[in-house]
Design a protein around this motif. Structure first.
Motif, PDB file in Angstrom:
ATOM      1  N   ILE A  89      16.880  -7.095  24.001  1.00  0.00           N
ATOM      2  CA  ILE A  89      16.365  -6.098  23.759  1.00  0.00           C
ATOM      3  C   ILE A  89      17.053  -4.619  23.344  1.00  0.00           C
ATOM      4  O   ILE A  89      16.311  -3.691  23.119  1.00  0.00           O
ATOM      5  CB  ILE A  89      15.929  -5.235  25.594  1.00  0.00           C
TER       6      ILE A  89
ATOM      7  N   SER B 151       1.520   1.842  22.811  1.00  0.00           N
ATOM      8  CA  SER B 151       0.392   1.091  22.683  1.00  0.00           C
ATOM      9  C   SER B 151       0.979  -0.032  23.183  1.00  0.00           C
ATOM     10  O   SER B 151      -0.036  -1.129  23.020  1.00  0.00           O
ATOM     11  CB  SER B 151       1.761   1.038  20.873  1.00  0.00           C
ATOM     12  N   GLY B 152       1.186  -0.142  24.159  1.00  0.00           N
ATOM     13  CA  GLY B 152       0.872  -1.368  24.837  1.00  0.00           C
ATOM     14  C   GLY B 152       1.551  -2.511  24.740  1.00  0.00           C
ATOM     15  O   GLY B 152       1.160  -3.212  25.637  1.00  0.00           O
ATOM     16  N   THR B 153       2.689  -2.214  24.152  1.00  0.00           N
ATOM     17  CA  THR B 153       3.956  -3.721  24.011  1.00  0.00           C
ATOM     18  C   THR B 153       4.012  -3.148  24.942  1.00  0.00           C
ATOM     19  O   THR B 153       4.868  -4.685  25.289  1.00  0.00           O
ATOM     20  CB  THR B 153       5.155  -2.790  23.125  1.00  0.00           C
ATOM     21  N   LEU B 154       4.143  -3.047  26.097  1.00  0.00           N
ATOM     22  CA  LEU B 154       4.974  -2.255  27.127  1.00  0.00           C
ATOM     23  C   LEU B 154       4.594  -3.805  27.586  1.00  0.00           C
ATOM     24  O   LEU B 154       5.453  -4.709  29.283  1.00  0.00           O
ATOM     25  CB  LEU B 154       5.068  -1.675  28.280  1.00  0.00           C
ATOM     26  N   GLU B 155       3.253  -4.210  27.995  1.00  0.00           N
ATOM     27  CA  GLU B 155       2.687  -5.670  28.332  1.00  0.00           C
ATOM     28  C   GLU B 155       3.376  -6.509  28.324  1.00  0.00           C
ATOM     29  O   GLU B 155       4.288  -7.450  28.681  1.00  0.00           O
ATOM     30  CB  GLU B 155       1.381  -5.035  28.739  1.00  0.00           C
ATOM     31  N   MET B 156       3.183  -6.839  26.965  1.00  0.00           N
ATOM     32  CA  MET B 156       4.015  -7.871  26.101  1.00  0.00           C
ATOM     33  C   MET B 156       5.252  -8.219  26.238  1.00  0.00           C
ATOM     34  O   MET B 156       6.613  -9.239  27.020  1.00  0.00           O
ATOM     35  CB  MET B 156       3.563  -7.442  23.834  1.00  0.00           C
ATOM     36  N   LEU B 157       6.343  -6.807  26.453  1.00  0.00           N
ATOM     37  CA  LEU B 157       7.953  -6.329  26.552  1.00  0.00           C
ATOM     38  C   LEU B 157       7.900  -7.084  28.494  1.00  0.00           C
ATOM     39  O   LEU B 157       8.788  -8.882  28.306  1.00  0.00           O
ATOM     40  CB  LEU B 157       8.399  -5.868  26.635  1.00  0.00           C
ATOM     41  N   ILE B 158       6.825  -7.047  29.267  1.00  0.00           N
ATOM     42  CA  ILE B 158       7.218  -7.580  30.642  1.00  0.00           C
ATOM     43  C   ILE B 158       6.579  -8.321  30.580  1.00  0.00           C
ATOM     44  O   ILE B 158       7.379  -8.994  31.872  1.00  0.00           O
ATOM     45  CB  ILE B 158       6.810  -6.268  31.233  1.00  0.00           C
ATOM     46  N   THR B 159       5.595  -9.002  30.313  1.00  0.00           N
ATOM     47  CA  THR B 159       5.259 -10.248  30.461  1.00  0.00           C
ATOM     48  C   THR B 159       6.627 -11.719  30.290  1.00  0.00           C
ATOM     49  O   THR B 159       6.033 -12.597  30.275  1.00  0.00           O
ATOM     50  CB  THR B 159       4.047 -10.663  30.526  1.00  0.00           C
TER      51      THR B 159
ATOM     52  N   PHE C 147       2.488  -8.822  35.812  1.00  0.00           N
ATOM     53  CA  PHE C 147       2.867  -7.568  34.878  1.00  0.00           C
ATOM     54  C   PHE C 147       2.291  -6.399  35.920  1.00  0.00           C
ATOM     55  O   PHE C 147       3.000  -5.161  35.980  1.00  0.00           O
ATOM     56  CB  PHE C 147       1.456  -7.566  33.899  1.00  0.00           C
TER      57      PHE C 147
ATOM     58  N   GLU D 145       6.145   2.381  24.356  1.00  0.00           N
ATOM     59  CA  GLU D 145       5.661   1.046  25.508  1.00  0.00           C
ATOM     60  C   GLU D 145       4.558   0.906  25.039  1.00  0.00           C
ATOM     61  O   GLU D 145       3.588   0.378  25.858  1.00  0.00           O
ATOM     62  CB  GLU D 145       6.760   0.256  25.434  1.00  0.00           C
TER      63      GLU D 145
ATOM     64  N   SER E  29      15.855  -0.903  15.962  1.00  0.00           N
ATOM     65  CA  SER E  29      14.056  -0.375  15.583  1.00  0.00           C
ATOM     66  C   SER E  29      14.432   1.414  14.990  1.00  0.00           C
ATOM     67  O   SER E  29      13.669   1.752  14.346  1.00  0.00           O
ATOM     68  CB  SER E  29      13.533  -0.422  16.616  1.00  0.00           C
TER      69      SER E  29
ATOM     70  N   ARG F 132       4.128   0.966  38.018  1.00  0.00           N
ATOM     71  CA  ARG F 132       2.822   0.354  37.808  1.00  0.00           C
ATOM     72  C   ARG F 132       2.513  -1.148  38.084  1.00  0.00           C
ATOM     73  O   ARG F 132       0.629  -1.121  38.342  1.00  0.00           O
ATOM     74  CB  ARG F 132       3.123  -0.103  35.395  1.00  0.00           C
TER      75      ARG F 132
ATOM     76  N   LYS G  11      16.721  -0.545  27.087  1.00  0.00           N
ATOM     77  CA  LYS G  11      15.959   0.823  26.448  1.00  0.00           C
ATOM     78  C   LYS G  11      17.547   1.731  26.401  1.00  0.00           C
ATOM     79  O   LYS G  11      17.854   1.882  25.782  1.00  0.00           O
ATOM     80  CB  LYS G  11      15.450   0.944  27.004  1.00  0.00           C
TER      81      LYS G  11
ATOM     82  N   PRO H 106      -0.905  -6.963  21.678  1.00  0.00           N
ATOM     83  CA  PRO H 106       0.637  -5.080  21.293  1.00  0.00           C
ATOM     84  C   PRO H 106       1.450  -5.800  20.704  1.00  0.00           C
ATOM     85  O   PRO H 106       2.515  -6.363  21.602  1.00  0.00           O
ATOM     86  CB  PRO H 106       0.686  -4.209  22.391  1.00  0.00           C
TER      87      PRO H 106
ATOM     88  N   ARG I 216      10.325   8.043  22.855  1.00  0.00           N
ATOM     89  CA  ARG I 216       9.731   6.786  22.464  1.00  0.00           C
ATOM     90  C   ARG I 216       9.979   5.870  23.311  1.00  0.00           C
ATOM     91  O   ARG I 216       9.572   5.254  23.563  1.00  0.00           O
ATOM     92  CB  ARG I 216       9.831   6.837  21.080  1.00  0.00           C
TER      93      ARG I 216
END
Lengths: 410, 245
Positions: free
Chosen positions: B7, B82-90, A55, B79, B14, B242, B102, A89, B74
């Motif tokens: 995605i 709310s931190g969901t970016l981390e979930m998505l990118i990993t 990440f 993302e 959504s 990031r 997106k 999240p 948004r």
């Protein structure tokens, strides 16, 4: 490279601006190991995990996961891991089933495999009741389970879990730990947590980090032995004494204990009885019980309890990471403030809540001890560190013997 | 299905899982209808000609000032927050898959809106009403212009959303930037020489004028496509940042 090593971090450093989040972290995790990643908030646990999941990138150093380099093959790395970030999240507008399906699709699971895995995940994480509910309506515990579910959906060889048991109730925690033990048999698991009891139960090995450095790495017994101290709990009656004698005051007892040769620290413990309860610590090879007993007898005190305890992992953890704690309590507070972990500090303190006050006392005394040894004055230290962020790492280290080994002069 | 499309599909869906898509679509149509028929001076009834020029003039303005900022605000900002970016990118996805996914998701909603306006010419000039003979050429080129405009404006919105983690800041910045792009042509009328040329060059409005009249100028096509590409590349870089920040 050998396929046995699943995770290999070599010399990872990460700076956020002027803040050093990680400082040359190196470790290896072999196949089938369950490794607990421990440390106070802001020590660099999450940063390390984020680097391993590609990440973020390390400023210096490299890491290999499942044989793939995090710089060269980030996609292959991510394919071989299941990752649960801190606080899970998730997209709150999706239902649990939609979310798991989305993850599976991104991971290219075909429909049959997905169905099979979904059944497994539902059973493991206990999601049957909430499968069609929106994630936004779920409690934190359930979200955590969904997060764990998405990490497992593709049956990865490596699991990286950032505080998987935070926000769970005790039953759920036990369940998750039981499951981690179970999958640890043929998977590799790296999990971070504050809860030391969980580590003792689930992991054979622990890595303790503090301020971006590894301060201990090895089997739990070894780590326990490393700090090399033994604790004694002594309780003295505070109301009754032999005829004609006055019962002792707490300070008198404490001072007497401090005079015993070999005592490293003495601190008062809270107790419900009408008694003074103290905890003494000494070097591991010494045995102070006889001396304590003789001291009590010679003073005509009434001994209610005397117990010798091996160092608990809790205490080891506190010993190894204490300078961090002091930092959090206001010394040299600037410079590390922007860290991402700070919000959920309460959890960390929960387990120790009742001992907290006592801890503080101990910390103060220890400081006093160390200060006199080092001939260094705390105030000037904090001023110094305020003046120079970079140096404060080193200053604080000076008074921690265990850390000296890991220290590097800059 | 490639991760990018997965995605994109999730993103598009959504919008419809929340009231956002419905509110945006309903209000845009209400607004466009009122303006198209009743705007003083340029309203359809006042012009008394079988043309959709009013639609092509007002639709992009409305899109850039309200609809696109609302849709894109948004995308990345939420993302991140709310931190969901981390979930998505990993997940095993490339950064470019995330950005393009997106982008396509948001573009899907914008284009849904754009294509829904085809109901206007169909109902007014084909069936059930026939209010005159419509010249098809300018309508087709007008739609081409509208699509190109949507490509560019959505990309700009995505770029701004990927620079911040606050939806409201993303909204106002996008609103402002697209507003400047739109109105710079009008501002140019009041300014001298080179400044006016620059403003005219970057003005979405001046670029759209040709399309409205039935003129497809490659310069305008290239302009819109270039803005799209540059914005997407910067958004991609912003996401990559990031790793090092």
């Amino acid at each position: 490279m050998s396929t046995d090593v699943m995770i290999e971090a070599s010399g990872l450093s990460k700076r956020f601006g002027r803040v050093r989040a990680l400082d040359k972290i190196s470790f290896k995790v072999k196949k089938g190991e369950v490794v607990g990643f421990l440390g106070p908030n802001g020590a660099g646990k999450s940063t390390t995990m984020r680097i391993l999941t590609c990440f973020i990138s390390p400023t210096v150093g490299s890491a290999k996961v499942h044989g793939y380099d995090v710089f060269d093959d980030p996609l292959d790395v991510r394919k071989s891991i299941g990752y649960l970030p801190q606080r899970a999240p998730l997209y709150t507008d999706m239902s649990v089933e939609e979310y798991l399906r989305f993850t599976a699709q991104v991971r290219h699971l075909d429909e049959n495999r997905y169905k099979k895995q979904l059944g497994k995940v539902i059973e493991i994480c206990g999601l049957a009741q909430v499968l069609n509910k929106d994630i936004g309506t779920l409690s934190h515990g359930y979200r955590q389970r969904v997060g764990l579910g998405q990490a497992l959906i593709h049956d990865p060889p490596i699991l990286i879990l950032d505080e998987p048991t935070a926000d769970l109730d005790p039953n759920e925690k036990a369940e998750v730990i039981r499951y981690i033990k179970e999958i640890g048999k043929d998977h590799t698991v790296l999990l971070s947590t504050h809860n030391l009891a969980e580590v003792e139960e689930a992991c054979a090995r622990a890595i303790i980090v503090s301020k971006g450095r590894i301060v201990a790495d090895g089997p739990l017994d070894e780590i326990r032995a490393k700090t090399g101290s033994v604790r004694y709990v002594v309780t003295i009656d505070e109301q009754h004494a032999e005829a004609g004698q006055k019962p002792p005051t707490a300070t008198a007892v404490q001072e007497a204990f401090q005079r015993i040769e070999g005592t490293k620290s003495v601190r008062e413990l809270p107790t419900d009885e009408n008694a003074h309860k103290f905890e003494l610590s000494s070097a591991e090879d010494a045995d102070l019980r006889a001396q304590i007993f003789r001291l009590v007898v010679s003073n005509n005190w009434t001994l209610l309890e005397l117990e010798r305890k091996a160092q608990s992992l809790d205490a080891v953890f506190r010993d190894l990471t204490r300078s961090d704690e002091r930092l959090d309590r206001g010394e040299a507070w600037q410079g590390r403030g922007a860290d991402e972990d700070e919000a959920d500090e309460d959890e960390a303190d929960e387990d120790e809540a009742d001992e907290d006050e006592a801890d503080e006392d101990e910390a103060d005394e220890d400081e006093a001890d160390r200060d006199s040894e080092a001939g260094d004055d705390d105030k000037s230290k904090s001023q110094k560190s305020k003046a120079d962020d970079d140096d404060d790492d080193d200053d604080d280290d000076d008074d921690d013997d265990d850390r000296k080994a890991n220290k590097e002069k800059r | 299905m490639s991760p990018m499309l997965t995605i994109a599909r999730r993103e598009f869906r959504s919008y419809f899982d929340s009231p956002l898509a419905y509110v945006v679509i309903c209000l845009s149509f209400l607004g466009l209808g009122l303006i198209f028929f009743l705007w003083p001076g340029r309203g359809f009834w006042q012009q008394d000609r079988a043309t959709l020029q009013t639609l092509f003039y007002f639709a992009p303005a409305g899109l850039s000032i309200l609809v696109i900022p609302v849709i894109t605000m948004r995308l990345m900002a939420e993302e991140r927050r709310s931190g969901t970016l981390e979930m998505l990118i990993t997940l095993p996805v490339k950064d470019s898959d995330v950005i393009m996914g997106k982008y396509l998701g948001a573009l899907g909603l914008v284009l849904t809106l754009v294509f829904a306006t085809i109901l206007y010419p169909l109902f007014m000039f084909k069936f059930p009403w026939v209010l005159g003979t419509l010249d098809d050429g300018p309508v087709l080129s007008g739609y081409l212009g509208l699509i190109l405009f949507s490509l560019a404006a959505t990309a700009v919105g995505l770029l701004i959303s990927s620079l911040t983690d606050s939806q409201s800041i993303a909204f106002f910045l996008t609103f402002f930037v697209l507003g400047v792009f739109w109105f710079s042509g009008i501002m140019a009328d009041y300014l001298p020489g080179t400044v006016a040329n620059v403003l005219n060059f970057m003005s979405f409005e001046s670029r759209m004028e040709g399309f409205m009249r039935g003129l497809i100028d490659t310069r305008d096509v290239v302009f819109f496509l270039s803005v799209t590409c540059v914005a997407l590349v910067i958004a991609f870089r912003a996401l990559e940042r990031r790793k090092w920040a």
